[in-house]
Motif scaffolding. Structure first.
Motif, PDB file in Angstrom:
ATOM      1  N   TYR A  69     -48.927  33.705 -40.064  1.00 11.79           N
ATOM      2  CA  TYR A  69     -49.906  32.674 -40.395  1.00 11.79           C
ATOM      3  C   TYR A  69     -50.854  32.484 -39.224  1.00 11.79           C
ATOM      4  O   TYR A  69     -51.253  31.366 -38.893  1.00 11.79           O
ATOM      5  CB  TYR A  69     -49.201  31.363 -40.756  1.00 11.79           C
ATOM      6  N   LEU A 160     -56.113  25.693 -51.698  1.00  7.44           N
ATOM      7  CA  LEU A 160     -56.083  26.234 -50.340  1.00  7.44           C
ATOM      8  C   LEU A 160     -56.325  25.148 -49.298  1.00  7.44           C
ATOM      9  O   LEU A 160     -55.666  25.116 -48.251  1.00  7.44           O
ATOM     10  CB  LEU A 160     -57.120  27.352 -50.196  1.00  7.44           C
ATOM     11  N   ARG A 161     -57.246  24.237 -49.573  1.00 13.63           N
ATOM     12  CA  ARG A 161     -57.514  23.145 -48.627  1.00 13.63           C
ATOM     13  C   ARG A 161     -56.292  22.244 -48.476  1.00 13.63           C
ATOM     14  O   ARG A 161     -55.909  21.864 -47.360  1.00 13.63           O
ATOM     15  CB  ARG A 161     -58.728  22.327 -49.087  1.00 13.63           C
ATOM     16  N   ASP A 163     -53.134  22.981 -49.138  1.00 10.27           N
ATOM     17  CA  ASP A 163     -52.051  23.711 -48.490  1.00 10.27           C
ATOM     18  C   ASP A 163     -52.264  23.790 -46.988  1.00 10.27           C
ATOM     19  O   ASP A 163     -51.315  23.605 -46.209  1.00 10.27           O
ATOM     20  CB  ASP A 163     -51.938  25.114 -49.078  1.00 10.27           C
ATOM     21  N   HIS A 164     -53.496  24.047 -46.566  1.00  8.89           N
ATOM     22  CA  HIS A 164     -53.795  24.116 -45.125  1.00  8.89           C
ATOM     23  C   HIS A 164     -53.523  22.776 -44.463  1.00  8.89           C
ATOM     24  O   HIS A 164     -52.936  22.711 -43.373  1.00  8.89           O
ATOM     25  CB  HIS A 164     -55.260  24.529 -44.936  1.00  8.89           C
ATOM     26  N   GLU A 165     -53.905  21.700 -45.115  1.00 14.60           N
ATOM     27  CA  GLU A 165     -53.689  20.357 -44.569  1.00 14.60           C
ATOM     28  C   GLU A 165     -52.201  20.041 -44.423  1.00 14.60           C
ATOM     29  O   GLU A 165     -51.758  19.514 -43.395  1.00 14.60           O
ATOM     30  CB  GLU A 165     -54.357  19.333 -45.482  1.00 14.60           C
ATOM     31  N   ASP A 170     -53.218  28.222 -41.906  1.00 18.20           N
ATOM     32  CA  ASP A 170     -53.913  28.877 -43.007  1.00 18.20           C
ATOM     33  C   ASP A 170     -53.013  29.917 -43.676  1.00 18.20           C
ATOM     34  O   ASP A 170     -52.678  30.938 -43.078  1.00 18.20           O
ATOM     35  CB  ASP A 170     -55.183  29.550 -42.461  1.00 18.20           C
ATOM     36  N   ARG A 171     -52.625  29.665 -44.917  1.00 17.62           N
ATOM     37  CA  ARG A 171     -51.793  30.601 -45.682  1.00 17.62           C
ATOM     38  C   ARG A 171     -52.601  31.295 -46.782  1.00 17.62           C
ATOM     39  O   ARG A 171     -52.038  31.742 -47.786  1.00 17.62           O
ATOM     40  CB  ARG A 171     -50.606  29.867 -46.327  1.00 17.62           C
ATOM     41  N   THR A 172     -53.907  31.431 -46.580  1.00 18.84           N
ATOM     42  CA  THR A 172     -54.766  31.984 -47.621  1.00 18.84           C
ATOM     43  C   THR A 172     -54.269  33.330 -48.133  1.00 18.84           C
ATOM     44  O   THR A 172     -54.253  33.585 -49.344  1.00 18.84           O
ATOM     45  CB  THR A 172     -56.212  32.119 -47.117  1.00 18.84           C
TER      46      THR A 172
END
Length: 287
Positions: A69, A160-161, A163-165, A170-172
């Motif tokens: 990650y 995605l936003r 999950d990142h928070e 960042d797990r994109t």
């Protein structure tokens, strides 16, 4: 001159590719794990696999997968050593190689009771524990009335936003594969805002729930109930033991504990992100 197999300590460690999927599944089966070919397919494409070829024939003597990650964290999973090479230092050698490759990057993993002593010797410390639960969902205990719907392609940026928070990194590269990897993908939405999401992906005869990101336990319960209503397979997931209310509710609904693992981390005091909104991982890195 006759040739002799190289000692285990001298066997080369190589990167695995998707072509090694069946060999990895065979090794899982050798150690009494499920073959999990669908899961191996994701891990070998989204992560970096490491393996030691069996010196006595086809297949692998040992393997593991590292999912990165970025510089903030990498997850080690599926650490396996063939039964005939167990307790001969092969797993330790593979792990030392992975640690050297990772350099300063913090590492995390889910450890079984058998693997935990080795990981502690290598500098990992337990940060929490996780319960693997599995069973047919019975709908005995109702879920809160939180609006949940199937996710659409337009939801991916918001997922995605969020999950990142919550995850803190960042797990994109992994999350973006969910629409193709999972059979079911749901979002919780209130007042036009996505407050949680959950996927269920096929694994042998079960559907595995993960990731599961939610604003609160009630939202997490609503997402699980929505996934359960869409499948007739048993559900399996891994829940942090600190989410006591969610675990209790899951067990009321027939999803009982089948294993407990230690969540361990190296080079950080704790995992990044907000554990209070992180209810289940995408994959389990057991070893």
């Amino acid at each position: 001159m006759p040739s002799f197999p190289a000692p285990l300590a001298q066997l080369p460690i190589r990167h695995l590719t998707p072509e090694d999927l069946l060999a990895c599944a065979d090794l899982s089966e050798n150690r009494g794990w499920l073959r999990e070919e669908h899961k191996w397919g994701l891990l070998l494409t989204a992560g970096t696999g490491y393996g030691i070829d069996d010196p006595d024939g086809p297949g692998l003597a040992a393997c593991c997968v590292v999912t990165s990650y970025g510089p903030g964290l990498a997850a080690i999973g599926m650490v396996l050593v063939a039964e005939r090479y167990a307790r001969q230092g092969v797993g330790r050698r593979l792990m030392r190689h992975v640690l050297a490759e990772a350099g300063d990057t913090p590492l995390t993993l889910y450890a079984t009771a058998n693997g935990q002593p080795l990981y502690e010797q290598l500098g990992f410390a337990e940060t929490t524990r996780s319960e693997m639960v599995c069973g047919h969902f019975t709908f005995t205990a109702p879920a809160p009335d939180v609006p949940v719907r199937p996710a659409t392609a337009e939801d991916l940026p918001a997922i995605l936003r969020l999950d990142h928070e919550v995850f803190g990194l960042d797990r994109t590269l992994v999350i973006a594969r969910l629409p193709a990897f999972a059979d079911l993908l749901r979002v919780a939405e209130e007042d036009g805002e996505i407050t949680g999401f959950a996927a269920a992906w096929p694994n042998m005869d079960t559907h595995v729930i993960g990731p599961l990101i939610a604003r609160d336990p009630g939202t997490a319960k609503a997402l699980i109930a929505s996934l359960a209503a869409a499948t007739d397979r048993p559900l399996r997931t891994d829940i942090d033991v600190r989410h006591a209310s969610l675990l209790s509710w899951a067990k009321e609904n027939g999803i009982d504990t089948i294993a407990t693992t230690s969540v361990m981390i190296r080079s950080l005091p704790d995992l990044p992100g907000d554990w209070r909104r992180r209810f289940a991982p995408l994959t389990v890195a057991a070893g």
